[in-house]
Design a protein around this motif. Sequence first.
Motif, PDB file in Angstrom:
ATOM      1  N   ILE A  21       0.497  -0.642   0.006  1.00  0.00           N
ATOM      2  CA  ILE A  21       0.245   0.031   0.127  1.00  0.00           C
ATOM      3  C   ILE A  21       0.756   0.900  -0.067  1.00  0.00           C
ATOM      4  CG2 ILE A  21      -1.483   1.681   2.456  1.00  0.00           C
ATOM      5  CD1 ILE A  21      -2.711  -0.540  -0.360  1.00  0.00           C
ATOM      6  N   GLY A  22       2.059   1.210   0.766  1.00  0.00           N
ATOM      7  CA  GLY A  22       2.588   2.651   0.791  1.00  0.00           C
ATOM      8  C   GLY A  22       3.274   2.736  -0.421  1.00  0.00           C
ATOM      9  N   ILE A  23       3.936   1.897  -1.290  1.00  0.00           N
ATOM     10  CA  ILE A  23       4.350   2.411  -2.688  1.00  0.00           C
ATOM     11  C   ILE A  23       3.390   1.939  -3.224  1.00  0.00           C
ATOM     12  CG2 ILE A  23       5.846   0.636  -4.134  1.00  0.00           C
ATOM     13  CD1 ILE A  23       7.136  -1.413  -2.216  1.00  0.00           C
ATOM     14  N   VAL A  24       2.103   1.977  -3.892  1.00  0.00           N
ATOM     15  CA  VAL A  24       1.380   2.236  -4.500  1.00  0.00           C
ATOM     16  C   VAL A  24       0.758   3.328  -4.245  1.00  0.00           C
ATOM     17  CG1 VAL A  24      -0.952   1.748  -5.093  1.00  0.00           C
ATOM     18  CG2 VAL A  24       0.391  -0.079  -4.916  1.00  0.00           C
ATOM     19  N   PHE A  25       0.770   4.231  -2.564  1.00  0.00           N
ATOM     20  CA  PHE A  25       0.316   5.505  -2.875  1.00  0.00           C
ATOM     21  C   PHE A  25       0.975   6.514  -2.419  1.00  0.00           C
ATOM     22  CE2 PHE A  25      -3.929   2.890  -2.483  1.00  0.00           C
ATOM     23  CZ  PHE A  25      -4.909   4.030  -2.534  1.00  0.00           C
ATOM     24  N   ILE A  26       2.376   5.929  -2.115  1.00  0.00           N
ATOM     25  CA  ILE A  26       3.367   7.141  -1.897  1.00  0.00           C
ATOM     26  C   ILE A  26       3.736   8.810  -3.269  1.00  0.00           C
ATOM     27  CG2 ILE A  26       5.450   6.427  -2.374  1.00  0.00           C
ATOM     28  CD1 ILE A  26       5.276   8.373   0.327  1.00  0.00           C
ATOM     29  N   PRO A  27       3.411   7.605  -4.376  1.00  0.00           N
ATOM     30  CA  PRO A  27       3.629   8.692  -5.766  1.00  0.00           C
ATOM     31  C   PRO A  27       2.353   9.255  -5.666  1.00  0.00           C
ATOM     32  CG  PRO A  27       4.268   6.473  -6.593  1.00  0.00           C
ATOM     33  CD  PRO A  27       4.004   6.278  -4.862  1.00  0.00           C
ATOM     34  N   HIS A  28       1.462   8.808  -5.189  1.00  0.00           N
ATOM     35  CA  HIS A  28      -0.020  10.019  -5.301  1.00  0.00           C
ATOM     36  C   HIS A  28       0.080  10.898  -4.187  1.00  0.00           C
ATOM     37  CE1 HIS A  28      -2.403   7.412  -7.669  1.00  0.00           C
ATOM     38  NE2 HIS A  28      -1.489   5.769  -7.251  1.00  0.00           N
ATOM     39  N   GLY A  29       0.636  10.294  -3.080  1.00  0.00           N
ATOM     40  CA  GLY A  29       0.798  11.794  -1.974  1.00  0.00           C
ATOM     41  C   GLY A  29       2.056  12.451  -2.986  1.00  0.00           C
ATOM     42  N   LEU A  30       2.707  12.134  -3.670  1.00  0.00           N
ATOM     43  CA  LEU A  30       3.633  12.627  -3.782  1.00  0.00           C
ATOM     44  C   LEU A  30       3.343  14.108  -5.013  1.00  0.00           C
ATOM     45  CD1 LEU A  30       7.257  11.269  -3.525  1.00  0.00           C
ATOM     46  CD2 LEU A  30       6.796  12.290  -2.290  1.00  0.00           C
ATOM     47  N   LEU A  34       3.613  17.765  -3.613  1.00  0.00           N
ATOM     48  CA  LEU A  34       4.733  18.743  -4.187  1.00  0.00           C
ATOM     49  C   LEU A  34       5.344  19.029  -4.979  1.00  0.00           C
ATOM     50  CD1 LEU A  34       7.956  16.351  -1.326  1.00  0.00           C
ATOM     51  CD2 LEU A  34       6.567  18.410  -1.343  1.00  0.00           C
ATOM     52  N   GLY A  35       4.098  17.986  -6.101  1.00  0.00           N
ATOM     53  CA  GLY A  35       3.766  18.048  -7.717  1.00  0.00           C
ATOM     54  C   GLY A  35       5.030  16.903  -8.431  1.00  0.00           C
ATOM     55  N   LEU A  36       5.600  16.133  -7.511  1.00  0.00           N
ATOM     56  CA  LEU A  36       6.238  15.713  -8.617  1.00  0.00           C
ATOM     57  C   LEU A  36       5.384  14.156  -8.851  1.00  0.00           C
ATOM     58  CD1 LEU A  36       8.689  14.523  -5.206  1.00  0.00           C
ATOM     59  CD2 LEU A  36       9.113  15.391  -6.844  1.00  0.00           C
ATOM     60  N   PHE A  37       5.881  13.478  -9.744  1.00  0.00           N
ATOM     61  CA  PHE A  37       5.292  12.495 -10.956  1.00  0.00           C
ATOM     62  C   PHE A  37       4.069  12.949 -11.836  1.00  0.00           C
ATOM     63  CE2 PHE A  37       6.978  10.058  -6.807  1.00  0.00           C
ATOM     64  CZ  PHE A  37       7.538   9.185  -7.581  1.00  0.00           C
ATOM     65  N   GLY A  38       4.440  14.619 -11.873  1.00  0.00           N
ATOM     66  CA  GLY A  38       3.518  15.273 -13.434  1.00  0.00           C
ATOM     67  C   GLY A  38       2.162  15.861 -12.089  1.00  0.00           C
ATOM     68  N   GLY A  39       2.471  15.495 -10.922  1.00  0.00           N
ATOM     69  CA  GLY A  39       1.606  15.493  -9.875  1.00  0.00           C
ATOM     70  C   GLY A  39       1.338  17.543 -10.282  1.00  0.00           C
ATOM     71  N   MET A  40       0.214  18.430  -9.203  1.00  0.00           N
ATOM     72  CA  MET A  40      -0.343  19.389  -9.598  1.00  0.00           C
ATOM     73  C   MET A  40       0.958  20.329  -8.523  1.00  0.00           C
ATOM     74  SD  MET A  40      -3.752  19.547 -10.819  1.00  0.00           S
ATOM     75  CE  MET A  40      -4.785  18.641  -9.407  1.00  0.00           C
ATOM     76  N   GLY A  41       0.958  19.583  -7.047  1.00  0.00           N
ATOM     77  CA  GLY A  41       0.940  20.311  -5.772  1.00  0.00           C
ATOM     78  C   GLY A  41      -0.111  20.243  -4.717  1.00  0.00           C
ATOM     79  N   TRP A  42       0.647  21.130  -3.693  1.00  0.00           N
ATOM     80  CA  TRP A  42      -0.807  20.949  -2.765  1.00  0.00           C
ATOM     81  C   TRP A  42      -1.503  22.133  -2.627  1.00  0.00           C
ATOM     82  CZ3 TRP A  42      -1.832  18.810   1.748  1.00  0.00           C
ATOM     83  CH2 TRP A  42      -2.588  19.726   2.524  1.00  0.00           C
ATOM     84  N   SER A  43      -1.130  22.811  -3.967  1.00  0.00           N
ATOM     85  CA  SER A  43      -2.375  24.367  -4.047  1.00  0.00           C
ATOM     86  C   SER A  43      -3.064  24.306  -5.024  1.00  0.00           C
ATOM     87  CB  SER A  43      -1.536  25.733  -4.196  1.00  0.00           C
ATOM     88  OG  SER A  43      -0.509  26.080  -3.744  1.00  0.00           O
ATOM     89  N   LYS A  44      -2.560  23.592  -6.369  1.00  0.00           N
ATOM     90  CA  LYS A  44      -3.550  23.632  -7.321  1.00  0.00           C
ATOM     91  C   LYS A  44      -4.503  22.184  -7.066  1.00  0.00           C
ATOM     92  CE  LYS A  44      -0.684  25.724 -11.262  1.00  0.00           C
ATOM     93  NZ  LYS A  44      -2.000  26.429 -11.658  1.00  0.00           N
ATOM     94  N   THR A  62      -7.310  16.506   4.542  1.00  0.00           N
ATOM     95  CA  THR A  62      -6.593  15.132   4.632  1.00  0.00           C
ATOM     96  C   THR A  62      -7.124  13.654   3.578  1.00  0.00           C
ATOM     97  OG1 THR A  62      -8.962  15.770   6.420  1.00  0.00           O
ATOM     98  CG2 THR A  62      -8.387  12.855   6.293  1.00  0.00           C
ATOM     99  N   VAL A  63      -7.548  13.836   2.428  1.00  0.00           N
ATOM    100  CA  VAL A  63      -7.036  13.348   1.192  1.00  0.00           C
ATOM    101  C   VAL A  63      -5.827  13.589   1.412  1.00  0.00           C
ATOM    102  CG1 VAL A  63      -7.795  12.496  -1.064  1.00  0.00           C
ATOM    103  CG2 VAL A  63      -9.485  13.102   0.347  1.00  0.00           C
ATOM    104  N   ILE A  64      -5.014  14.703   1.582  1.00  0.00           N
ATOM    105  CA  ILE A  64      -4.123  14.459   0.539  1.00  0.00           C
ATOM    106  C   ILE A  64      -2.875  13.833   1.446  1.00  0.00           C
ATOM    107  CG2 ILE A  64      -1.429  16.586   0.135  1.00  0.00           C
ATOM    108  CD1 ILE A  64      -3.984  18.062  -0.782  1.00  0.00           C
ATOM    109  N   LEU A  65      -3.533  14.752   3.022  1.00  0.00           N
ATOM    110  CA  LEU A  65      -2.981  14.005   4.485  1.00  0.00           C
ATOM    111  C   LEU A  65      -2.806  12.610   3.935  1.00  0.00           C
ATOM    112  CD1 LEU A  65      -2.917  17.043   6.342  1.00  0.00           C
ATOM    113  CD2 LEU A  65      -0.935  16.575   5.298  1.00  0.00           C
ATOM    114  N   VAL A  66      -3.431  12.260   4.010  1.00  0.00           N
ATOM    115  CA  VAL A  66      -3.769  10.560   4.045  1.00  0.00           C
ATOM    116  C   VAL A  66      -2.472   9.850   3.309  1.00  0.00           C
ATOM    117  CG1 VAL A  66      -5.379   8.418   3.789  1.00  0.00           C
ATOM    118  CG2 VAL A  66      -5.591  10.361   5.398  1.00  0.00           C
ATOM    119  N   GLU A  67      -3.381  10.631   1.534  1.00  0.00           N
ATOM    120  CA  GLU A  67      -1.771   9.721   0.791  1.00  0.00           C
ATOM    121  C   GLU A  67      -0.454  10.272   0.892  1.00  0.00           C
ATOM    122  OE1 GLU A  67      -3.040  11.074  -3.168  1.00  0.00           O
ATOM    123  OE2 GLU A  67      -5.453  10.222  -2.672  1.00  0.00           O
ATOM    124  N   PHE A  68      -0.187  10.784   1.811  1.00  0.00           N
ATOM    125  CA  PHE A  68       1.733  11.295   1.561  1.00  0.00           C
ATOM    126  C   PHE A  68       1.854  10.685   3.113  1.00  0.00           C
ATOM    127  CE2 PHE A  68       4.582  14.194   2.919  1.00  0.00           C
ATOM    128  CZ  PHE A  68       5.313  14.194   1.999  1.00  0.00           C
TER     129      PHE A  68
END
Length: 152
Positions: A21-30, A34-44, A62-68
Amino acid sequence: MKHLIFQTNNTWTGTLLRWTIGIVFIPHGLQKTLGLFGGMGWSKTMELFTENLHLPYGVACTVILVEFLGSISLLLGWGTRFWALSFIGLLTGIMFTSHLDNGFFMNWFGTQKGEGCQFDILAIGIVVTLLIEGGGKLSVDRLISTKNTLKK
């Protein structure tokens, strides 16, 4: 009872499941923090969640913090039962708000409107098992529970 959150079986089951679960969800949290892996980062991401998806600010955070934080904590095996319960809530919410309307199957071939609930059910099964089993071997939970047992 005082340290139930840290109690764990001394098996590899919890270890393998929390690493999965950690390996699958850490990229989503990042992506979301932080906008890594093509993400939008916190603000967006917060803008998307609150303005487009109409989630309340606290739910979006909560969604963001649980994933990260949850995925990092599960990789370490710290507070496994707490984070498992958090992921149950997260995945159930995602399933009912975003995936259930698209049916059961994942959208492997791009033929559906979106993703179905297949992945959510699988991941919920994993975190329910972690809720029961605990963090297992190589976990901070194991160190904490062993230390507490030695004090008695």
